[in-house]
Motif scaffolding. Structure first.
Motif, PDB file in Angstrom:
ATOM      1  N   VAL A  31       0.790  -1.140   0.137  1.00 23.31           N
ATOM      2  CA  VAL A  31       0.189  -0.084   0.244  1.00 23.31           C
ATOM      3  C   VAL A  31       0.729   1.278  -0.028  1.00 23.31           C
ATOM      4  O   VAL A  31       0.504   2.237  -0.828  1.00 23.31           O
ATOM      5  CB  VAL A  31      -1.200  -0.173   1.262  1.00 23.31           C
ATOM      6  CG1 VAL A  31      -1.524   1.371   1.245  1.00 23.31           C
ATOM      7  CG2 VAL A  31      -1.885  -1.214   1.169  1.00 23.31           C
ATOM      8  N   ILE A  32       1.955   1.262   0.773  1.00 20.43           N
ATOM      9  CA  ILE A  32       2.729   2.401   1.153  1.00 20.43           C
ATOM     10  C   ILE A  32       3.393   2.828  -0.241  1.00 20.43           C
ATOM     11  O   ILE A  32       3.746   3.808  -0.656  1.00 20.43           O
ATOM     12  CB  ILE A  32       3.712   2.271   2.416  1.00 20.43           C
ATOM     13  CG1 ILE A  32       2.678   2.310   3.485  1.00 20.43           C
ATOM     14  CG2 ILE A  32       4.691   3.369   2.175  1.00 20.43           C
ATOM     15  CD1 ILE A  32       3.459   1.978   4.758  1.00 20.43           C
ATOM     16  N   ILE A  36       3.296   6.029  -2.758  1.00 18.36           N
ATOM     17  CA  ILE A  36       4.338   6.912  -2.901  1.00 18.36           C
ATOM     18  C   ILE A  36       4.539   6.926  -4.454  1.00 18.36           C
ATOM     19  O   ILE A  36       5.182   7.838  -4.790  1.00 18.36           O
ATOM     20  CB  ILE A  36       5.813   6.179  -2.035  1.00 18.36           C
ATOM     21  CG1 ILE A  36       5.615   6.524  -0.610  1.00 18.36           C
ATOM     22  CG2 ILE A  36       7.086   6.920  -2.444  1.00 18.36           C
ATOM     23  CD1 ILE A  36       6.558   6.008   0.254  1.00 18.36           C
ATOM     24  N   GLY A  37       4.565   5.838  -5.121  1.00 20.03           N
ATOM     25  CA  GLY A  37       4.551   5.904  -6.572  1.00 20.03           C
ATOM     26  C   GLY A  37       3.647   7.141  -6.981  1.00 20.03           C
ATOM     27  O   GLY A  37       4.191   7.533  -8.073  1.00 20.03           O
ATOM     28  N   ASP A  38       2.422   6.787  -6.594  1.00 19.12           N
ATOM     29  CA  ASP A  38       1.350   7.787  -7.390  1.00 19.12           C
ATOM     30  C   ASP A  38       1.960   9.176  -6.814  1.00 19.12           C
ATOM     31  O   ASP A  38       1.679  10.137  -7.629  1.00 19.12           O
ATOM     32  CB  ASP A  38       0.104   7.625  -6.694  1.00 19.12           C
ATOM     33  CG  ASP A  38      -0.604   6.512  -7.193  1.00 19.12           C
ATOM     34  OD1 ASP A  38      -0.074   5.782  -8.023  1.00 19.12           O
ATOM     35  OD2 ASP A  38      -1.759   6.084  -6.464  1.00 19.12           O
ATOM     36  N   PHE A  39       2.211   9.567  -5.532  1.00 18.96           N
ATOM     37  CA  PHE A  39       2.990  10.813  -5.188  1.00 18.96           C
ATOM     38  C   PHE A  39       3.965  11.334  -6.153  1.00 18.96           C
ATOM     39  O   PHE A  39       3.798  12.466  -6.594  1.00 18.96           O
ATOM     40  CB  PHE A  39       3.250  10.879  -3.982  1.00 18.96           C
ATOM     41  CG  PHE A  39       3.895  12.030  -3.375  1.00 18.96           C
ATOM     42  CD1 PHE A  39       2.721  13.436  -2.968  1.00 18.96           C
ATOM     43  CD2 PHE A  39       5.164  12.217  -3.129  1.00 18.96           C
ATOM     44  CE1 PHE A  39       3.353  14.412  -2.604  1.00 18.96           C
ATOM     45  CE2 PHE A  39       5.607  13.596  -2.752  1.00 18.96           C
ATOM     46  CZ  PHE A  39       4.852  14.792  -2.447  1.00 18.96           C
ATOM     47  N   GLU A  43       3.903  14.669  -8.645  1.00 14.79           N
ATOM     48  CA  GLU A  43       4.627  15.895  -8.068  1.00 14.79           C
ATOM     49  C   GLU A  43       6.094  15.984  -8.784  1.00 14.79           C
ATOM     50  O   GLU A  43       6.498  17.118  -9.170  1.00 14.79           O
ATOM     51  CB  GLU A  43       5.297  15.361  -6.648  1.00 14.79           C
ATOM     52  CG  GLU A  43       4.272  15.718  -5.720  1.00 14.79           C
ATOM     53  CD  GLU A  43       3.485  17.125  -5.884  1.00 14.79           C
ATOM     54  OE1 GLU A  43       4.340  18.029  -5.691  1.00 14.79           O
ATOM     55  OE2 GLU A  43       2.239  17.149  -5.594  1.00 14.79           O
ATOM     56  N   LEU A  44       6.628  15.119  -9.566  1.00 22.02           N
ATOM     57  CA  LEU A  44       7.872  15.036 -10.422  1.00 22.02           C
ATOM     58  C   LEU A  44       7.844  14.511 -12.009  1.00 22.02           C
ATOM     59  O   LEU A  44       8.519  15.212 -12.750  1.00 22.02           O
ATOM     60  CB  LEU A  44       8.947  14.112  -9.574  1.00 22.02           C
ATOM     61  CG  LEU A  44       9.527  14.574  -8.439  1.00 22.02           C
ATOM     62  CD1 LEU A  44      10.473  13.432  -7.737  1.00 22.02           C
ATOM     63  CD2 LEU A  44      10.054  15.907  -8.235  1.00 22.02           C
TER      64      LEU A  44
END
Length: 48
Positions: A31-32, A36-39, A43-44
């Protein structure tokens, strides 16, 4: 993969556990990593 320690609010952990318990993900780590991958993509890597 590397192991890190992260402090999360109880509310986040409960939501993560619900995703695991309902079978959408196999583990908290999965899940984490997905979150983080989506974020990072948002963002980048995604240019709007």
């Amino acid at each position: 993969m590397k192991i890190i320690t992260v402090k999360l609010p109880e509310q986040f952990l409960e939501a993560i556990d619900e995703l695991v318990n309902t079978g959408r993900y196999e583990s908290r780590s999965e899940v984490i990593r997905a979150a983080i991958g989506d974020f990072i993509r948002k963002e980048l890597w995604v240019k709007e």
